[in-house]
Design a protein around this motif. Structure first.
Motif: not given
Length: 135
Positions: A79, A81-82, A84, A110
Protein backbone atom coordinates in the motif's frame (compact mmCIF):
# COMPACT_ATOMS: atom_id res chain seq x y z
CA UNK A 1 32.93 -21.58 -1.54
CA UNK A 2 30.00 -23.96 -1.92
CA UNK A 3 28.22 -24.82 -5.14
CA UNK A 4 25.18 -22.64 -4.32
CA UNK A 5 27.37 -19.63 -3.59
CA UNK A 6 29.23 -20.08 -6.88
CA UNK A 7 25.95 -20.16 -8.83
CA UNK A 8 24.60 -17.12 -6.96
CA UNK A 9 27.83 -15.22 -7.63
CA UNK A 10 27.72 -16.18 -11.32
CA UNK A 11 24.11 -14.90 -11.63
CA UNK A 12 24.91 -11.60 -9.91
CA UNK A 13 27.96 -11.00 -12.09
CA UNK A 14 26.07 -11.74 -15.29
CA UNK A 15 23.14 -9.54 -14.18
CA UNK A 16 25.46 -6.62 -13.40
CA UNK A 17 27.27 -7.13 -16.70
CA UNK A 18 23.96 -6.96 -18.59
CA UNK A 19 22.15 -4.19 -16.65
CA UNK A 20 24.94 -2.49 -14.67
CA UNK A 21 24.77 0.86 -16.45
CA UNK A 22 20.96 1.02 -16.21
CA UNK A 23 20.60 0.28 -12.47
CA UNK A 24 19.34 3.29 -10.53
CA UNK A 25 17.98 4.27 -7.14
CA UNK A 26 15.52 7.09 -6.39
CA UNK A 27 14.43 8.41 -2.99
CA UNK A 28 11.59 10.88 -2.73
CA UNK A 29 7.94 11.59 -2.00
CA UNK A 30 5.02 10.18 -3.95
CA UNK A 31 3.01 12.61 -6.07
CA UNK A 32 0.65 10.18 -7.76
CA UNK A 33 -0.19 6.45 -7.62
CA UNK A 34 -2.21 4.63 -10.28
CA UNK A 35 -2.95 0.91 -9.86
CA UNK A 36 -4.69 -1.11 -12.60
CA UNK A 37 -5.82 -4.69 -12.05
CA UNK A 38 -7.18 -6.81 -14.87
CA UNK A 39 -8.49 -10.37 -14.82
CA UNK A 40 -8.97 -12.50 -17.92
CA UNK A 41 -11.36 -15.44 -17.50
CA UNK A 42 -10.63 -15.71 -13.75
CA UNK A 43 -7.38 -17.42 -14.68
CA UNK A 44 -4.87 -14.81 -15.79
CA UNK A 45 -4.27 -11.73 -13.61
CA UNK A 46 -2.40 -8.57 -14.57
CA UNK A 47 -1.23 -5.77 -12.29
CA UNK A 48 0.26 -2.52 -13.54
CA UNK A 49 1.32 0.30 -11.24
CA UNK A 50 2.44 3.79 -12.26
CA UNK A 51 4.14 6.04 -9.71
CA UNK A 52 5.19 9.67 -9.99
CA UNK A 53 7.95 10.41 -7.51
CA UNK A 54 9.61 13.74 -6.75
CA UNK A 55 13.18 13.19 -5.53
CA UNK A 56 14.33 15.09 -2.46
CA UNK A 57 15.91 18.50 -3.13
CA UNK A 58 14.95 18.37 -6.79
CA UNK A 59 12.35 19.91 -9.07
CA UNK A 60 12.12 17.13 -11.64
CA UNK A 61 9.66 14.22 -11.46
CA UNK A 62 10.52 10.56 -12.04
CA UNK A 63 7.94 8.26 -13.63
CA UNK A 64 8.12 4.66 -12.38
CA UNK A 65 6.22 1.65 -13.70
CA UNK A 66 5.71 -1.88 -12.40
CA UNK A 67 3.88 -4.69 -14.15
CA UNK A 68 3.30 -8.24 -12.97
CA UNK A 69 1.41 -11.11 -14.62
CA UNK A 70 0.34 -14.22 -12.75
CA UNK A 71 -1.72 -17.32 -13.31
CA UNK A 72 -4.57 -18.13 -10.85
CA UNK A 73 -3.40 -15.90 -7.98
CA UNK A 74 -3.72 -12.13 -7.90
CA UNK A 75 -0.35 -10.36 -7.77
CA UNK A 76 -0.02 -8.10 -4.74
CA UNK A 77 1.57 -4.70 -4.22
CA UNK A 78 2.38 -2.79 -1.04
CA UNK A 79 0.00 0.00 0.00
CA UNK A 80 1.32 3.38 -1.12
CA UNK A 81 -0.45 6.69 -0.77
CA UNK A 82 0.30 10.24 -1.81
CA UNK A 83 2.96 11.91 0.34
CA UNK A 84 4.73 8.71 1.43
CA UNK A 85 8.52 8.63 1.36
CA UNK A 86 9.81 5.88 -0.96
CA UNK A 87 13.13 4.31 -1.81
CA UNK A 88 12.90 2.89 -5.34
CA UNK A 89 15.34 0.48 -6.94
CA UNK A 90 14.99 -0.17 -10.64
CA UNK A 91 16.24 -0.03 -14.20
CA UNK A 92 16.29 3.08 -16.36
CA UNK A 93 14.46 2.79 -19.66
CA UNK A 94 16.35 2.27 -22.88
CA UNK A 95 16.99 5.50 -24.70
CA UNK A 96 15.30 6.00 -28.05
CA UNK A 97 12.46 7.77 -29.79
CA UNK A 98 9.74 5.24 -28.98
CA UNK A 99 10.79 4.85 -25.33
CA UNK A 100 9.96 7.58 -22.84
CA UNK A 101 12.17 8.24 -19.85
CA UNK A 102 10.96 6.09 -16.92
CA UNK A 103 12.21 3.67 -14.28
CA UNK A 104 11.13 0.02 -14.33
CA UNK A 105 10.63 -1.02 -10.69
CA UNK A 106 12.54 -3.93 -9.19
CA UNK A 107 11.91 -3.15 -5.52
CA UNK A 108 10.09 -0.47 -3.55
CA UNK A 109 10.70 0.42 0.09
CA UNK A 110 8.01 2.53 1.77
CA UNK A 111 9.96 4.41 4.45
CA UNK A 112 6.77 5.86 5.95
CA UNK A 113 5.06 2.52 6.71
CA UNK A 114 8.32 0.47 6.84
CA UNK A 115 7.20 -2.10 4.22
CA UNK A 116 9.00 -3.64 1.24
CA UNK A 117 7.72 -5.03 -2.04
CA UNK A 118 10.41 -7.72 -1.92
CA UNK A 119 11.70 -8.29 1.65
CA UNK A 120 15.41 -7.59 2.09
CA UNK A 121 17.59 -8.83 4.91
CA UNK A 122 18.82 -6.28 7.38
CA UNK A 123 17.42 -3.26 9.14
CA UNK A 124 15.53 -0.42 7.51
CA UNK A 125 17.85 2.59 7.22
CA UNK A 126 16.88 5.70 9.14
CA UNK A 127 15.88 8.67 7.03
CA UNK A 128 17.56 11.91 7.94
CA UNK A 129 16.38 15.12 6.35
CA UNK A 130 18.53 18.22 6.47
CA UNK A 131 16.94 21.27 8.01
CA UNK A 132 17.93 24.63 6.61
CA UNK A 133 18.33 27.42 9.10
CA UNK A 134 17.72 30.96 8.07
CA UNK A 135 19.85 33.62 9.74
Amino acid sequence: MSFKEKIAQYYTKSYLKKYGDRLTQVQGTVISVKIKRKTILWIFNKLSVTLLVRPERSRNIVRCSYSKKRWFKKPDFIPISQGNLLLIQGLKSKSGKEHKEYVELINVRNMTTKKDLIPIEGKMPKVQRKVQRFK
